[in-house]
Design a protein around this motif. Structure first.
Motif, short mmCIF file in Angstrom:
data_model
loop_
_atom_site.label_atom_id
_atom_site.label_comp_id
_atom_site.label_asym_id
_atom_site.label_seq_id
_atom_site.Cartn_x
_atom_site.Cartn_y
_atom_site.Cartn_z
N SER A 1 45.63 25.42 25.71
CA SER A 1 46.09 24.10 25.85
C SER A 1 47.00 23.71 24.62
O SER A 1 47.27 24.52 23.86
CB SER A 1 44.76 23.37 25.55
OG SER A 1 44.30 23.26 24.35
N ILE A 2 47.51 22.52 24.58
CA ILE A 2 48.56 22.07 23.53
C ILE A 2 47.65 22.20 22.12
O ILE A 2 48.42 22.76 21.36
CB ILE A 2 48.95 20.69 23.89
CG1 ILE A 2 50.02 20.64 24.98
CG2 ILE A 2 49.71 20.04 22.50
CD1 ILE A 2 50.41 19.42 25.49
N SER A 3 46.34 21.78 22.18
CA SER A 3 45.64 21.78 20.75
C SER A 3 45.50 23.27 20.57
O SER A 3 45.52 23.57 19.19
CB SER A 3 44.52 21.05 20.87
OG SER A 3 43.44 21.67 21.66
N GLU A 4 45.13 24.16 21.31
CA GLU A 4 45.10 25.50 21.03
C GLU A 4 46.05 26.09 20.61
O GLU A 4 46.16 26.79 19.58
CB GLU A 4 44.38 26.05 22.24
CG GLU A 4 43.00 25.83 22.45
CD GLU A 4 42.72 26.50 24.06
OE1 GLU A 4 41.17 26.82 24.11
OE2 GLU A 4 43.39 26.80 24.73
N ALA A 5 47.41 25.84 21.22
CA ALA A 5 48.59 26.37 20.95
C ALA A 5 49.08 25.91 19.53
O ALA A 5 49.49 26.55 18.50
CB ALA A 5 49.71 25.89 21.72
N ARG A 6 48.65 24.61 19.13
CA ARG A 6 49.08 24.13 17.70
C ARG A 6 48.18 24.75 16.68
O ARG A 6 48.72 24.92 15.88
CB ARG A 6 48.53 22.57 17.68
CG ARG A 6 49.72 21.76 18.36
CD ARG A 6 49.26 20.10 18.10
NE ARG A 6 50.29 19.29 18.77
CZ ARG A 6 49.98 18.32 19.51
NH1 ARG A 6 48.88 17.78 19.48
NH2 ARG A 6 51.24 17.63 20.00
N THR A 7 46.98 24.93 17.10
CA THR A 7 46.13 25.73 16.23
C THR A 7 46.43 26.98 15.87
O THR A 7 46.41 27.69 14.64
CB THR A 7 44.48 25.75 16.82
OG1 THR A 7 44.22 24.46 16.97
CG2 THR A 7 43.32 26.27 15.85
N THR A 8 46.92 27.79 16.89
CA THR A 8 47.39 29.07 16.69
C THR A 8 48.81 29.19 15.61
O THR A 8 48.66 29.88 14.85
CB THR A 8 47.81 29.55 18.03
OG1 THR A 8 46.73 29.80 18.95
CG2 THR A 8 48.49 31.24 17.76
N LEU A 9 49.60 28.08 16.10
CA LEU A 9 50.56 27.84 15.03
C LEU A 9 50.51 27.94 13.71
O LEU A 9 50.98 28.42 12.60
CB LEU A 9 51.83 26.92 15.75
CG LEU A 9 52.48 27.33 17.01
CD1 LEU A 9 53.14 26.13 17.69
CD2 LEU A 9 53.83 28.29 16.62
N ARG A 10 49.36 26.71 13.65
CA ARG A 10 49.26 26.43 12.27
C ARG A 10 48.54 27.47 11.63
O ARG A 10 48.65 27.69 10.32
CB ARG A 10 48.45 25.09 12.01
CG ARG A 10 48.94 24.03 12.78
CD ARG A 10 48.36 22.55 12.23
NE ARG A 10 49.11 21.52 13.03
CZ ARG A 10 48.99 20.53 13.57
NH1 ARG A 10 47.64 20.92 14.26
NH2 ARG A 10 49.39 19.77 14.16
N ALA A 11 47.60 28.39 12.29
CA ALA A 11 46.86 29.47 11.48
C ALA A 11 47.99 30.52 11.14
O ALA A 11 47.53 31.19 10.26
CB ALA A 11 46.14 29.90 12.44
N ALA A 12 49.23 30.38 11.90
CA ALA A 12 50.10 31.60 11.29
C ALA A 12 50.96 31.06 10.41
O ALA A 12 52.01 31.44 10.02
CB ALA A 12 50.88 31.84 12.45
N GLY A 13 50.66 29.74 9.64
CA GLY A 13 51.42 29.16 8.81
C GLY A 13 52.76 28.43 9.32
O GLY A 13 53.75 28.11 8.48
N MET A 14 52.75 28.19 10.35
CA MET A 14 54.21 27.28 11.21
C MET A 14 53.54 26.02 11.66
O MET A 14 52.71 25.71 11.86
CB MET A 14 54.51 28.10 12.54
CG MET A 14 54.79 29.68 12.15
SD MET A 14 55.16 30.52 13.68
CE MET A 14 56.87 29.93 14.09
N ARG A 15 54.69 25.25 11.55
CA ARG A 15 54.73 24.00 12.14
C ARG A 15 54.61 23.97 13.55
O ARG A 15 55.34 24.49 14.23
CB ARG A 15 55.94 23.03 11.67
CG ARG A 15 55.65 22.25 10.71
CD ARG A 15 56.50 21.15 9.97
NE ARG A 15 58.15 21.19 10.37
CZ ARG A 15 58.68 20.64 11.42
NH1 ARG A 15 57.94 19.64 11.84
NH2 ARG A 15 59.74 20.89 11.84
N ALA A 16 53.49 23.02 14.10
CA ALA A 16 53.55 23.01 15.57
C ALA A 16 54.41 22.02 16.32
O ALA A 16 54.14 20.87 16.40
CB ALA A 16 52.19 22.66 15.71
N THR A 17 55.63 22.61 16.38
CA THR A 17 56.93 21.67 17.13
C THR A 17 56.52 21.81 18.50
O THR A 17 55.85 22.72 18.93
CB THR A 17 58.25 22.26 16.88
OG1 THR A 17 58.36 23.50 17.40
CG2 THR A 17 58.41 22.28 15.09
#
Ligand SMILES: [Zn+2]
Ligand SMILES: [Zn+2]
Length: 148
Positions: free
Chosen positions: A9-25
């Motif tokens: 989901s969008i929120s799961e993808a955001r979590t993945t990005l943030r966990a990798a230290g990236m902004r969730a654009t």
């Protein structure tokens, strides 16, 4: 053939990005969801075909793919045809695509299709003693072409 878990989901993808230290654009989220739906490595052009319609431009998509590759969330490969292809490493199938795990690919010389193989299907452990391997590429005909 590698199977995939459901598209995040969008929120799961955001979590993945943030966990990798990236902004969730929005573009990064869209690319992660796109790559999750595809069972094989995908080129920049193929990603653009779908995401351009949703308002993302080619250069943003290209930067996003390379950002994901640099962060380790995606694996970038060149399979002998001078086209960069990308697939997720951390999201999706847990066996062939477990985080950071190198797995072999079959490039079909008849249709140009790419199949992900697990390192259980192709024994690659011995290669680690040779040096650092970035890509394992097999060439031949895929199952689909063999049955036609
Ligand atoms: Zn084929
Ligand atoms: Zn793969």
């Amino acid at each position: 053939m590698a199977s995939r878990l459901p598209v995040p989901s969008i929120s799961e993808a955001r979590t993945t990005l943030r966990a990798a230290g990236m902004r969730a654009t929005p573009c990064r989220v869209a690319v992660i969801q796109f790559l999750s739906r595809h069972k094989a490595p995908t080129s920049h052009q193929e990603v653009c075909l779908e995401l351009e319609e949703r308002g993302f431009d080619k250069s943003t998509i290209f930067r996003t793919l390379n950002d994901l590759a640099e962060s380790g969330l995606a694996h970038r490969m060149e399979l002998g045809d001078h086209v960069w292809r990308y697939e997720l490493t951390a999201v999706g199938d847990q066996s062939a695509h477990a985080a950071g795990q190198l797995h072999p690919h079959l490039l079909c010389t008849a249709c140009g299709g790419i199949t992900c193989l697990s390192s259980r299907q192709v024994q690659v452990s011995i290669l680690e003693t040779i040096g650092e391997i970035s890509e394992i590429l097999l060439k031949g005909r895929c199952r689909h072409c063999l049955s036609n």
